[in-house]
Design an enzyme around this catalytic site. Structure first.
Site, short mmCIF file in Angstrom:
data_model
loop_
_atom_site.label_atom_id
_atom_site.label_comp_id
_atom_site.label_asym_id
_atom_site.label_seq_id
_atom_site.Cartn_x
_atom_site.Cartn_y
_atom_site.Cartn_z
N ALA A 32 -49.97 9.55 -5.04
CA ALA A 32 -48.62 9.63 -5.61
C ALA A 32 -47.88 8.36 -5.20
CB ALA A 32 -47.89 10.90 -5.17
N LEU A 33 -48.51 7.25 -5.48
CA LEU A 33 -48.02 5.95 -4.98
C LEU A 33 -46.69 5.57 -5.62
CD1 LEU A 33 -51.33 3.82 -4.90
CD2 LEU A 33 -50.38 5.33 -3.15
N HIS A 34 -45.84 4.95 -4.78
CA HIS A 34 -44.54 4.46 -5.23
C HIS A 34 -44.35 3.05 -4.69
CE1 HIS A 34 -43.43 5.41 -1.14
NE2 HIS A 34 -43.72 6.69 -1.32
N GLY A 36 -42.82 1.92 -2.22
CA GLY A 36 -42.99 1.81 -0.77
C GLY A 36 -44.45 1.51 -0.44
N HIS A 37 -45.35 2.30 -1.03
CA HIS A 37 -46.79 2.04 -0.84
C HIS A 37 -47.15 0.64 -1.34
CE1 HIS A 37 -46.97 6.60 -1.40
NE2 HIS A 37 -47.55 6.45 -0.23
N GLN A 61 -53.85 17.95 7.78
CA GLN A 61 -52.53 17.58 8.32
C GLN A 61 -51.39 18.35 7.67
OE1 GLN A 61 -52.97 13.35 7.04
NE2 GLN A 61 -50.78 13.46 6.67
P1 AMP Z 1 -48.39 8.70 2.50
O1 AMP Z 1 -49.08 8.51 1.19
O2 AMP Z 1 -47.07 9.37 2.41
O3 AMP Z 1 -49.30 9.30 3.55
O4 AMP Z 1 -48.06 7.24 3.02
C1 AMP Z 1 -49.05 6.25 3.14
C2 AMP Z 1 -48.47 5.09 3.89
O5 AMP Z 1 -47.36 4.56 3.16
C3 AMP Z 1 -47.95 5.46 5.28
O6 AMP Z 1 -48.24 4.42 6.19
C4 AMP Z 1 -46.47 5.60 5.05
O7 AMP Z 1 -45.68 5.37 6.21
C5 AMP Z 1 -46.24 4.51 4.01
N1 AMP Z 1 -45.01 4.78 3.28
C6 AMP Z 1 -44.69 5.90 2.58
N2 AMP Z 1 -43.43 5.81 2.08
C7 AMP Z 1 -42.94 4.61 2.51
C8 AMP Z 1 -41.70 3.93 2.37
N3 AMP Z 1 -40.67 4.47 1.70
N4 AMP Z 1 -41.56 2.73 2.96
C9 AMP Z 1 -42.57 2.17 3.66
N5 AMP Z 1 -43.77 2.76 3.83
C10 AMP Z 1 -43.95 3.95 3.27
#
Ligand code: AMP
Length: 282
Positions: A32-34, A36-37, A61
């Protein structure tokens, strides 16, 4: 961009397609990449010869079955975004590929790092997170791995894991990316309605106002003010804490050290987290 689903395909691809000695940057995600990713992927691309991004919704988790069931899965648009970021390899394993027949966590007890805040409110969450990060680092053996400060406690625990076990990887912390409204980008934001998104803005607005109030008030008074703001806006608060950014011990009085405010709260049944750096240099 290459897509692999088996762990053993990675060493073959690494040796067969990329120059020997090419540095590898790794971005583990749950999909669900955005945007931030995307910043993590882009940074890895800048700093390494090859970038691998994993997409794996790690069951161990999730401490609530409904959260796992409702976690957004958007593979086609994830592939588009990763490609836009010039990612070289997507690693998309199944649960059986990562866990075999035993879908279980190892226990990660790093004291206050793992048993406060997220650790206290999501039993087993960090055990599952550490378990999968260890497995993924072992499978990919990258030179560098990129983690966002959005999950600030997670990042600290991963640094501790790498130090404790002397894992041969550099952990690269990446800035928390926000929407222009201030809302911290999160895969879970897609589950918010229009009103929920407005309510959720209270989190970043409160953190920002609290940051401005540091030193003007005691930590306890500032925490009470922030708590009141969030609860008054109709969010259900899990925690709002002002802590030492290295030990996660609560801050009793202002000192010249690295400090963070961390918050977790529920909006429309969606659990959101956010944090702000309030260190003297910040
Ligand atoms: P997730 O898919 O939520 O497990 O996130 C994967 C990686 O992306 C993790 O290292 C998160 O901390 C990072 N991440 C998620 N959202 C953000 C964001 N808004 N800003 C920076 N890094 C993010």
């Amino acid at each position: 961009m290459y897509l692999i689903t088996n762990q053993q395909d990675w060493p073959l691809l690494r040796a067969g397609v990329f120059p020997s000695g090419a540095t590898v940057g790794f971005v583990p995600t749950m999909g669900a990449l955005h945007d931030g990713h995307l910043t993590l992927i882009e940074r890895s691309v800048r700093e390494n010869d090859v970038t691998v991004c994993s997409i794996f919704v790690n069951p161990t988790q999730f401490n609530e079955a409904s959260d796992l069931a409702n976690y957004p899965r958007t593979l086609p648009s994830d592939m588009d975004l990763a490609e836009k970021g010039r990612c070289n390899v997507i690693f998309l394993p199944s649960v059986a590929e990562m866990y075999g027949t035993h879908v279980e966590s190892i226990v990660a007890d790093y004291g206050t790092l793992t048993n406060t805040l997220e650790g206290a409110h999501r039993p087993g969450h960090f055990d599952g997170m550490v378990t999968i990060v260890r497995k993924l680092l072992e499978a990919i053996s990258p030179n560098r791995a990129y983690f966002g400060e959005k999950d600030f406690q997670q990042l600290s625990i991963i640094k501790e894991l790498v130090n404790r076990e002397n894992l041969p990887v550099e952990i690269v912390p990446c800035d928390l990316i926000r929407e222009t409204s201030g809302l911290a980008m999160s895969s879970r934001n897609v589950r918010l309605g229009e009103q929920g998104r407005k309510t959720a803005l209270t989190l970043s607005a409160t953190l920002s106002a609290m940051r401005d109030g540091v030193l003007k008030d005691t930590p306890a008074a500032l925490k009470a003010w922030g708590t009141n703001q969030i609860v008054a806006a109709g969010l259900r608060l899990d925690y709002l804490e002002i802590v030492d950014a290295n030990t996660f011990e609560p801050i009793e009085k202002w000192e010249n050290r690295e400090m963070r405010i961390l918050v977790a709260a529920w909006v429309e049944g969606v659990r959101l987290i956010d944090n702000a750096d309030i260190s003297p240099k910040a």
